[in-house]
Design an enzyme around this catalytic site. Structure first.
Site, PDB file in Angstrom:
ATOM      1  N   GLU A 171      13.141  53.559  96.323  1.00 53.55           N
ATOM      2  CA  GLU A 171      14.589  53.422  96.252  1.00 53.55           C
ATOM      3  C   GLU A 171      15.256  54.776  95.979  1.00 53.55           C
ATOM      4  OE1 GLU A 171      15.208  50.480  97.309  1.00 53.55           O
ATOM      5  OE2 GLU A 171      17.372  50.698  97.118  1.00 53.55           O
TER       6      GLU A 171
ATOM      7  N   HIS B 286      14.263  55.250 103.352  1.00 47.85           N
ATOM      8  CA  HIS B 286      12.994  54.530 103.157  1.00 47.85           C
ATOM      9  C   HIS B 286      12.010  54.888 104.286  1.00 47.85           C
ATOM     10  CE1 HIS B 286      13.963  51.898  99.821  1.00 47.85           C
ATOM     11  NE2 HIS B 286      14.996  51.343 100.424  1.00 47.85           N
TER      12      HIS B 286
ATOM     13  N   HIS C 130      20.573  54.678 104.162  1.00 52.37           N
ATOM     14  CA  HIS C 130      19.692  54.094 103.155  1.00 52.37           C
ATOM     15  C   HIS C 130      18.324  53.738 103.759  1.00 52.37           C
ATOM     16  CE1 HIS C 130      18.925  51.659  99.452  1.00 52.37           C
ATOM     17  NE2 HIS C 130      18.143  50.999 100.273  1.00 52.37           N
ATOM     18  N   GLU C 131      18.352  52.970 104.839  1.00 52.06           N
ATOM     19  CA  GLU C 131      17.085  52.518 105.427  1.00 52.06           C
ATOM     20  C   GLU C 131      16.306  53.692 106.005  1.00 52.06           C
ATOM     21  OE1 GLU C 131      16.135  49.648 104.581  1.00 52.06           O
ATOM     22  OE2 GLU C 131      18.097  48.900 103.936  1.00 52.06           O
TER      23      GLU C 131
HETATM   24 ZN    ZN Z   1      16.417  49.997  99.532  1.00 54.33          ZN
END
Ligand code: ZN
Length: 498
Positions: free
Chosen positions: A291, A265, A261-262
Site C-alpha cells: 500500500e 501496486h 494507485h493500481e
Molecule cells: Zn491498494
C-alpha cells in the site's frame, strides 16, 4: 544424486501453477467473463482451490520442505523454503472440515452482505458476521503462539512487525494530529472549487490518459495490462504478467488516481526479482508495504504540483472544455480538496486514516469480545460523529460499506493507514538522496522507480516492512513524517496559521 531441494521446487511449481490458474479465473470474473458462466466457473474454481489446499497441506510437500531445509541452500532457495513454511504455519491446527466450512460461510456471507447493503438491513448480515468472527477467534486461538491477544495473530498475516501495542501508539499519534486539523479545515479553511472535475469525460479519453499515466510512472505494458472493472484492483500471475483495472466515472479525479494507485501496486509486482517470482517469497513484503507503493504514486507524488507540471498541458488538451480555462494551481487545489465524507473509498487524503482508525478500533473490540455485533452499527455511527463530524443515516453509508468483514478478514484495515505512513517515511528518506521535485518536474520518473525497485520491490519477502524501512531510511518506523507531511500540506492549502 538429485538434491532434495529440486523435489521441493517441483512441488512448489505445482502449487504456484494452481494459484496462477485461480488468479486468472478471479481476474476474468471481474473483467471479461460472461455472467451466464458464473455458476460453472464457481465449480471449476472450487475444484481448483480444493486441489491447491490439498497440495499445500500434503505430507508430501511438508516432507520435501524439511528435506530441502536440511541441505545447503542458496540464499534465494532458503528464502523460498522459509516463506512456504510460514504459509503452512497459517494453517496450523486448523481442521480441514473447519476450513471448508469457513470458506463456504465466506462465500455465502458476501452475497448476504450485498443484499443487506441493498436493503439497508444490518440484521440480515449480523448472524453471518457473528459466525465469521467466531471462526476467526477459533482459528486465531489455535494459531496463537507468543502473541498477546487474538487480534495480534490476525495482524501478523498482514503486518508481521506490528501488534496492537504498536498500532495503538501509531493511531493515537494520528488521531491527536489529524482530528483537530480536520476540524480546523472544516471551520476556518477557505473554500476550494473542485466542481470542474465533475462532468462529461468520455471514457476512451480517460482510458487513454490512464494508460499514458501508468506508463509514465514506469508500469511496463510489455509485462502488464489495464482493463475495466467495477472496483479497481491489481493482481498478478508472476513478475511478467501484472494486471491492473480501473473504472471510469463522471469525476475525472477518480479514474486518474485509481490508475496511479493500481499502477503503483503493479510496479511493485513487476519489480520482484526473477529468482523469487512464482514462490511465496516473490510477493510484497507486507500489505502495508504494498500500500505504501500505491499511495506513493497516488498521493505522495501524484497529488503534488511538481508531478503535474510537465503533464498538465496534456491533460488540458485531452479535456479542453473542462480544464482549458483552469490553471494548474486550481487543478492542484481541486485534486487535494478536503471534504470529510462517510465513505472510505471516496475519502480525501487527509481524512482517509480516520476512516481506518474507526475500523481498527471496532474490529479490535469485536475480536476481544468487548463489543457485540448488535451494538456495532451505533458504535460505528458514534465514532464517525466524533472523528469526522458526520453521522451516517443509513447502514449502506455506515457499517455495511466495506466488503472486508464479509470476506471474514479482520486485521487487514490497519495496513491501509500504515502504508501511507511507510510511504511518507520513504519519501522523506528519498529526498535526502535526490532532488525529488526536480526529477518530477523533468519527468524523470524512472529514477524514482529504480530507487524504489532496488530498495523495496526486488526483495519480495526477503525483508519485513520494518527491516526495509530501517535499511532505506536508516531509522525505525515512525509516523512523524506522515503526520508532518499532512499537516504542512493541508495547512498551506487551506491557509491555516500555524
Ligand atoms: Zn491498494
Amino acid at each position: 544424486m538429485e538434491r532434495a531441494y529440486e523435489q521441493f521446487e517441483a512441488l512448489q511449481r505445482r502449487v504456484m501453477a494452481l494459484q496462477a490458474a485461480l488468479t486468472l479465473f478471479e481476474w476474468d470474473a471481474e473483467t471479461q467473463a460472461p455472467t451466464g458462466g458464473a455458476e460453472r466457473h464457481a465449480e471449476l474454481v472450487s475444484t481448483l482451490s480444493g486441489e491447491y489446499f490439498r497440495l499445500l497441506n500434503s505430507e508430501e510437500l511438508r516432507a520435501a520442505l524439511s528435506a530441502a531445509q536440511a541441505e545447503t541452500l542458496t540464499e534465494a532457495e532458503a528464502l523460498k523454503c522459509r516463506e512456504l513454511q510460514r504459509e503452512l504455519e497459517k494453517l496450523d491446527g486448523i481442521e480441514p472440515a473447519d476450513y471448508e466450512a469457513f470458506s463456504g460461510l465466506r462465500a455465502k456471507s458476501v452475497s448476504v452482505w450485498m443484499k443487506a447493503r441493498q436493503t439497508d438491513d444490518f440484521s440480515l448480515f449480523a448472524p453471518y458476521l457473528e459466525q465469521l468472527l467466531a471462526f476467526q477467534r477459533k482459528f486465531a486461538g489455535l494459531r496463537r503462539k507468543s502473541q498477546a491477544c487474538l487480534y495480534d495473530v490476525l495482524l501478523a498475516d498482514y503486518e508481521p512487525d506490528f501488534s496492537v501495542v504498536q498500532l495503538d501508539a501509531f493511531f493515537a499519534e494520528l488521531k491527536a494530529a489529524l482530528v483537530p486539523l480536520l476540524k480546523r479545515i472544516q471551520t476556518e479553511g477557505r473554500a476550494v472549487d473542485s466542481s470542474f472535475l465533475r462532468g462529461d469525460f468520455p471514457q476512451e479519453r480517460q482510458e487513454a490518459l490512464g494508460r499514458r499515466l501508468a506508463a509514465y510512472i514506469g508500469f511496463d505494458f510489455e509485462r502488464g495490462v489495464l482493463a475495466v472493472s467495477e472496483h479497481p484492483f491489481t493482481t498478478n500471475l508472476h513478475n511478467r504478467d501484472v494486471r491492473l483495472t480501473s473504472h471510469y466515472r463522471d469525476n475525472l479525479d477518480s479514474s486518474l488516481f485509481s490508475v496511479l494507485h493500481e499502477a503503483g501496486h503493479g510496479i511493485y509486482e513487476q519489480g520482484i526479482s526473477d529468482e523469487l517470482t512464482l514462490s511465496f517469497a516473490g510477493q510484497g513484503a507486507s500489505m502495508g508495504m504494498h500500500e505504501s507503493q500505491s499511495r506513493f504514486y497516488e498521493n505522495l507524488i501524484g497529488r503534488s504540483r511538481a508531478f503535474w507540471e510537465p503533464l498538465y498541458g496534456e491533460l488540458q488538451a485531452s479535456f479542453p472544455e473542462q480544464l482549458g480555462s483552469r490553471s494548474l494551481d486550481e487543478f492542484i487545489e481541486a485534486i487535494n480538496e478536503v471534504k470529510a465524507g462517510l465513505i472510505r473509498i471516496e475519502s480525501d487524503e487527509l481524512s482517509y486514516s480516520l476512516h481506518i482508525l474507526i475500523r481498527y478500533e471496532l474490529e479490535k473490540a469485536l475480536m476481544a469480545g468487548e463489543l457485540s455485533v448488535s451494538e456495532l452499527p451505533k458504535r460505528w455511527a458514534d465514532k464517525y460523529e466524533e472523528y469526522l463530524g458526520l453521522r451516517p443515516q443509513t447502514m449502506a453509508e455506515g457499517v455495511l460499506q466495506d466488503i472486508h468483514w464479509a470476506w471474514g478478514e479482520f486485521g487487514y484495515f490497519p495496513s491501509y493507514a500504515l502504508g501511507s505512513a511507510f510511504g511518507a517515511q520513504l519519501l522523506h528518506a528519498m529526498r535526502q538522496r535526490m532532488d525529488v521535485d526536480m526529477l518530477l518536474r523533468e519527468g524523470r520518473l524512472d529514477e524514482l522507480r529504480r530507487c524504489l525497485n532496488e530498495a523495496i520491490h526486488c526483495h519480495g519477502k526477503r525483508y519485513t516492512s520494518a527491516e526495509l524501512l530501517e535499511r532505506f531510511c536508516g531509522e525505525a518506523f515512525t509516523p512523524v513524517y506522515y503526520v508532518n507531511y499532512l499537516t504542512d500540506k493541508f495547512s498551506a492549502l487551506y491557509g491555516l496559521e500555524k
